[in-house]
Write a protein that holds these residues in place. Sequence first.
Motif, mmCIF file in Angstrom:
data_model
loop_
_atom_site.group_PDB
_atom_site.id
_atom_site.type_symbol
_atom_site.label_atom_id
_atom_site.label_comp_id
_atom_site.label_asym_id
_atom_site.label_seq_id
_atom_site.Cartn_x
_atom_site.Cartn_y
_atom_site.Cartn_z
ATOM 1 N N ASP A 115 9.607 18.276 -15.473
ATOM 2 C CA ASP A 115 9.546 18.579 -13.950
ATOM 3 C C ASP A 115 9.748 17.272 -13.140
ATOM 4 O O ASP A 115 10.145 17.316 -11.948
ATOM 5 C CB ASP A 115 8.254 19.227 -13.597
ATOM 6 C CG ASP A 115 8.073 20.607 -14.329
ATOM 7 O OD1 ASP A 115 9.206 21.236 -14.332
ATOM 8 O OD2 ASP A 115 7.109 20.840 -14.829
ATOM 9 N N ASN A 143 2.802 14.266 -21.144
ATOM 10 C CA ASN A 143 2.252 15.341 -20.382
ATOM 11 C C ASN A 143 1.745 14.768 -19.064
ATOM 12 O O ASN A 143 1.638 13.614 -19.043
ATOM 13 C CB ASN A 143 1.074 16.146 -21.219
ATOM 14 C CG ASN A 143 0.063 15.263 -21.418
ATOM 15 O OD1 ASN A 143 -0.336 14.265 -20.887
ATOM 16 N ND2 ASN A 143 -0.409 15.428 -22.801
ATOM 17 N N GLU A 193 0.354 16.022 -11.380
ATOM 18 C CA GLU A 193 -0.708 16.966 -11.905
ATOM 19 C C GLU A 193 -0.132 18.249 -11.617
ATOM 20 O O GLU A 193 -0.351 19.298 -12.802
ATOM 21 C CB GLU A 193 -2.170 17.106 -10.830
ATOM 22 C CG GLU A 193 -3.166 15.865 -11.209
ATOM 23 C CD GLU A 193 -4.159 16.099 -10.111
ATOM 24 O OE1 GLU A 193 -5.054 15.051 -10.552
ATOM 25 O OE2 GLU A 193 -4.253 16.708 -9.211
ATOM 26 N N LYS A 194 1.042 18.597 -10.937
ATOM 27 C CA LYS A 194 1.449 19.891 -10.660
ATOM 28 C C LYS A 194 2.678 20.066 -11.900
ATOM 29 O O LYS A 194 3.369 21.027 -11.879
ATOM 30 C CB LYS A 194 1.992 19.961 -9.375
ATOM 31 C CG LYS A 194 0.988 20.243 -8.403
ATOM 32 C CD LYS A 194 1.471 20.143 -6.779
ATOM 33 C CE LYS A 194 2.340 21.261 -6.548
ATOM 34 N NZ LYS A 194 2.528 21.163 -5.128
ATOM 35 N N ALA A 195 2.898 19.005 -12.670
ATOM 36 C CA ALA A 195 4.080 19.043 -13.440
ATOM 37 C C ALA A 195 3.740 19.378 -14.851
ATOM 38 O O ALA A 195 2.425 19.262 -15.200
ATOM 39 C CB ALA A 195 4.869 17.634 -13.631
ATOM 40 N N LYS A 196 4.679 19.997 -15.521
ATOM 41 C CA LYS A 196 4.353 20.513 -16.861
ATOM 42 C C LYS A 196 4.798 19.293 -17.999
ATOM 43 O O LYS A 196 4.037 18.997 -18.963
ATOM 44 C CB LYS A 196 5.023 21.645 -17.259
ATOM 45 C CG LYS A 196 4.740 22.761 -16.412
ATOM 46 C CD LYS A 196 5.437 24.202 -16.772
ATOM 47 C CE LYS A 196 4.969 25.262 -16.022
ATOM 48 N NZ LYS A 196 5.848 26.534 -16.327
ATOM 49 N N LYS A 197 5.876 18.482 -17.557
ATOM 50 C CA LYS A 197 6.460 17.537 -18.446
ATOM 51 C C LYS A 197 7.141 16.162 -17.656
ATOM 52 O O LYS A 197 7.816 16.635 -16.676
ATOM 53 C CB LYS A 197 7.242 18.111 -19.696
ATOM 54 C CG LYS A 197 7.587 17.027 -20.760
ATOM 55 C CD LYS A 197 8.547 17.603 -21.809
ATOM 56 C CE LYS A 197 8.169 18.609 -22.653
ATOM 57 N NZ LYS A 197 9.336 19.133 -23.575
#
Length: 321
Positions: A115, A143, A193-197
Amino acid sequence: MRQDSLISIIVPLYNVETYLPWCLDSIMAQSYQNFELFLVDDGSTDDSGKICDEYASKDERINVIHQKNSGPSIARNTALDQIKGEYLTFIDSDDVVHHRYLEVLLENMQNYGADISAVTFSRVSEYGKLGEADFSGKVATYNPIKAIKRILYQKDLENSAWGKLYKSHLFDNVRFPESIYYEDLAIFYKVYEKAKKIVFEQVGLYGYRKRPSSIMGNFSLKRADVLDVTDDFVKHIELNNPNLLSAAKDRKFSANMNILWLMTITGIKDEEIVNRCWGNIKELRCSSLFNPQVRLKNKIGALASFLGLKVLCFLFGMFKE
């Protein structure tokens, strides 16, 4: 790599007529051409606005916004409310980017299912150019927790908004705080914090130009805004990601040491800020000193602080960069 993915580019600018054409030329020369460009002229009093209009008259992808001088945060936020791209990147108006900047960022993001896609930067002298890129560096994926931790410990990842490609939705309900310095540091963790990777390639595709007249190039007490910024993210992390608290405290320690050092070497005095920095340093120094992940520079500073404020400031005066 998908060629139909629209990238929104946001460039806030103010009185950069000398450097702006280099920045814009580097953007228009991108190997990946499916982008929209937002140039936000933040009340420039030189020919910056005119230069923007000239470029826009030659390319319909360029959107120029002229507004009264309100600061880079509001300029970015103005454009954030108008972008249409699935992806988003920020470029500062006095910087330049490698011609494969967008291509590599997007390719890595899609290949690794990330992301956020980041590259490193290369320093460019005031009137210099970005050199050839060395693609021999490694590519790493993180992460969000690990990425935030690396940023807080000031390792390979930077907290800067520039040098990265984001999924645009990460900025839904996230905007840069107004009228403060260190606006990037103030929001980066909320975006991550809103991202997955997160994917990061160690290649210098972003040319960071350090010039004497830039906001961060001259010290003023406004730089002490970082004390509030680090206070805020320590509180946020304590409530939401307590496993990052040691990293957040070290970044706060680093900020307080840096402001105290800058005040010492510039001779600018403010007893309230000095006392605030010194109080935080004493509170946080043991945490940084005995944390194995803390960089050596911070450990040395923590150890030196036990000699007292006067000695610490004397030592600061010996190292004026």
